[in-house]
Motif scaffolding. Sequence first.
Motif, short mmCIF file in Angstrom:
data_model
loop_
_atom_site.label_atom_id
_atom_site.label_comp_id
_atom_site.label_asym_id
_atom_site.label_seq_id
_atom_site.Cartn_x
_atom_site.Cartn_y
_atom_site.Cartn_z
N ARG A 1 0.84 -1.19 0.00
CA ARG A 1 0.00 0.00 0.00
C ARG A 1 0.88 1.25 0.00
NH1 ARG A 1 -4.75 -1.68 4.37
NH2 ARG A 1 -5.82 -3.14 3.00
N PRO A 2 0.43 2.31 -0.71
CA PRO A 2 -0.89 2.53 -1.27
C PRO A 2 -1.11 2.01 -2.69
CG PRO A 2 0.40 4.51 -1.51
CD PRO A 2 1.27 3.53 -0.77
N PRO B 1 7.40 -2.41 -1.68
CA PRO B 1 7.65 -1.46 -2.77
C PRO B 1 9.06 -1.57 -3.33
CG PRO B 1 6.43 -0.38 -1.03
CD PRO B 1 6.81 -1.74 -0.49
N GLU B 2 10.05 -1.77 -2.46
CA GLU B 2 11.43 -1.89 -2.93
C GLU B 2 11.58 -3.09 -3.86
OE1 GLU B 2 11.05 0.25 0.83
OE2 GLU B 2 10.50 -1.81 0.28
N ALA B 3 11.00 -4.22 -3.48
CA ALA B 3 11.08 -5.42 -4.30
C ALA B 3 10.29 -5.26 -5.59
CB ALA B 3 10.59 -6.63 -3.52
N PHE B 4 9.15 -4.59 -5.52
CA PHE B 4 8.35 -4.37 -6.72
C PHE B 4 9.14 -3.57 -7.76
CE2 PHE B 4 5.57 -1.47 -9.10
CZ PHE B 4 4.80 -2.40 -9.80
N VAL B 5 9.79 -2.50 -7.30
CA VAL B 5 10.60 -1.69 -8.21
C VAL B 5 11.74 -2.53 -8.79
CG1 VAL B 5 12.19 0.26 -8.32
CG2 VAL B 5 10.02 0.51 -7.13
N ARG B 6 12.39 -3.30 -7.94
CA ARG B 6 13.50 -4.13 -8.42
C ARG B 6 13.02 -5.16 -9.44
NH1 ARG B 6 16.85 -8.61 -4.89
NH2 ARG B 6 17.78 -9.64 -6.68
N VAL C 1 14.09 14.56 -10.12
CA VAL C 1 14.86 13.32 -10.05
C VAL C 1 13.99 12.26 -9.42
CG1 VAL C 1 16.87 12.17 -9.06
CG2 VAL C 1 17.06 14.54 -9.86
N VAL C 2 13.79 11.15 -10.13
CA VAL C 2 12.97 10.04 -9.64
C VAL C 2 13.85 8.79 -9.66
CG1 VAL C 2 10.87 8.69 -9.95
CG2 VAL C 2 10.89 11.12 -10.56
N GLU C 3 14.25 8.31 -8.48
CA GLU C 3 15.15 7.17 -8.39
C GLU C 3 14.51 6.07 -7.54
OE1 GLU C 3 18.81 8.48 -6.71
OE2 GLU C 3 19.49 9.49 -8.53
N ASN C 4 14.50 4.85 -8.08
CA ASN C 4 14.01 3.68 -7.33
C ASN C 4 12.66 3.97 -6.69
OD1 ASN C 4 16.49 2.35 -7.91
ND2 ASN C 4 17.44 3.40 -6.18
N ALA C 5 11.78 4.55 -7.47
CA ALA C 5 10.49 5.01 -6.96
C ALA C 5 9.36 4.51 -7.84
CB ALA C 5 10.47 6.54 -6.88
N VAL C 6 8.14 4.60 -7.30
CA VAL C 6 6.93 4.31 -8.06
C VAL C 6 6.06 5.55 -8.03
CG1 VAL C 6 4.94 2.81 -8.36
CG2 VAL C 6 7.03 1.89 -7.33
N VAL C 7 5.61 5.98 -9.21
CA VAL C 7 4.70 7.12 -9.31
C VAL C 7 3.39 6.59 -9.88
CG1 VAL C 7 4.30 9.41 -10.25
CG2 VAL C 7 6.63 8.69 -9.64
N GLY C 8 2.32 6.71 -9.10
CA GLY C 8 1.05 6.10 -9.43
C GLY C 8 0.34 6.74 -10.60
N LEU D 1 12.60 12.40 -5.67
CA LEU D 1 11.98 11.21 -5.10
C LEU D 1 13.01 10.09 -5.11
CD1 LEU D 1 8.57 11.10 -7.09
CD2 LEU D 1 9.03 12.23 -4.90
N ARG D 2 13.36 9.57 -3.94
CA ARG D 2 14.29 8.44 -3.86
C ARG D 2 13.71 7.39 -2.93
NH1 ARG D 2 18.53 12.66 -3.91
NH2 ARG D 2 19.64 12.43 -5.89
N GLY D 3 13.50 6.18 -3.48
CA GLY D 3 12.93 5.11 -2.67
C GLY D 3 11.55 5.44 -2.15
#
Length: 367
Positions: free
Chosen positions: A29-30, A234-239, A309-316, A327-329
């Motif tokens: 989540r979210p 979230p970290e694993a999802f991005v990876r 800067v968008v690093e290792n992130a998710v933007v919905g 945005l980092r992590g």
Amino acid sequence: MSPRPAEIGAEVADAEAVVLVGGKGTRLRPLTLSAPKPMLPTAGVPFLTHLLSRLRAVGIRHVVLGTSYQAEVFAEYFGDGSDLGLELEYVVEDEPLDTAGAIRNVAGRLRERDVLVFNGDILSGVDLGALVRTHREHDADVTLHLVKVDDPSRFGCVPTDADGRVTAFLEKTDTPPVDQVNAGCYVFRREVIDTIPEGRPVSVERETFPGLLDSGARIQGHVDAAYWLDLGTPEAFVRGSRDLVRGEAPSAALPAEPGEALVLPGARVADGATVTGGSTVGTACTVADDARVDGSVLFEGARVGAGSVVENAVVGSGAIVGDGVVLRGTVVGDGAVIGSGCELLDGARVWPGAELAPGAIRFSSDC
């Protein structure tokens, strides 16, 4: 030499698959407020598509999805499975039944002698033909895919004897005796599924598998060094998405050739922007001039402002990231608005529809 398609098909003849996709994905989540975890866009398609494509590639045709949370989303997207060359069926849990209970809940739809069962949030490169072959060569009642991990203390571990037969299922401990763990993929002999108690929660690891061991049943381990990742955070999802885009994780459903970025049709990336590190830029997204997106996932319609800067992130989906944002992590929920100059770092999560005022700085917190 890799098996030819006809040989692989022979290995999985008289086998079908069950995929358990009923979890609520609370750790994600979210992101999972708007879609079940297996339906989150991952390297350009819903995550479940990658697994279904691999099943089709090895010759599996009949797949049953065990659903619960937002069950209707799966059928609306995949239908009868014909677009993927599969026959899909859906069975809904009215109440949570745990892993073995969910397997028992779909028993009425099964028709083959061997049943591959998958947790729907695992990204794995296991050789499915070899897994079924191990199961049949040892005349096993159940065969488990086991993987070796660097830190087995985070998991319950599964020791095996010299012949690969499982000897125990051990709880988490600071001093695990072996480094191999349950990878969330099994082959069941069909009649074993009918022995699972019906209509109540049952755990495979705490009840079903230990009970089978006590009864003298043969539980076989199939250990390999294939790619394996639990996409529960979230970290694993991005990876996982990043590894799929780069071709480091296997899939027959990647919508383009593997590379450093996947930019879907309809997305606009300014000439002065950079998209790298296995990032995905979804349909109708915009990435403005001088922005940098690295190792991240932008869902459909997301916007990244100039110089951000968008690093290792998710933007919905539909979220707006203003100019000069860092945005980092970070996870930004659907439709959220991040004001210009904000910094969100180290696990910060922004909930859907939230609006963050310009210049805010947040670390590891909800917004």
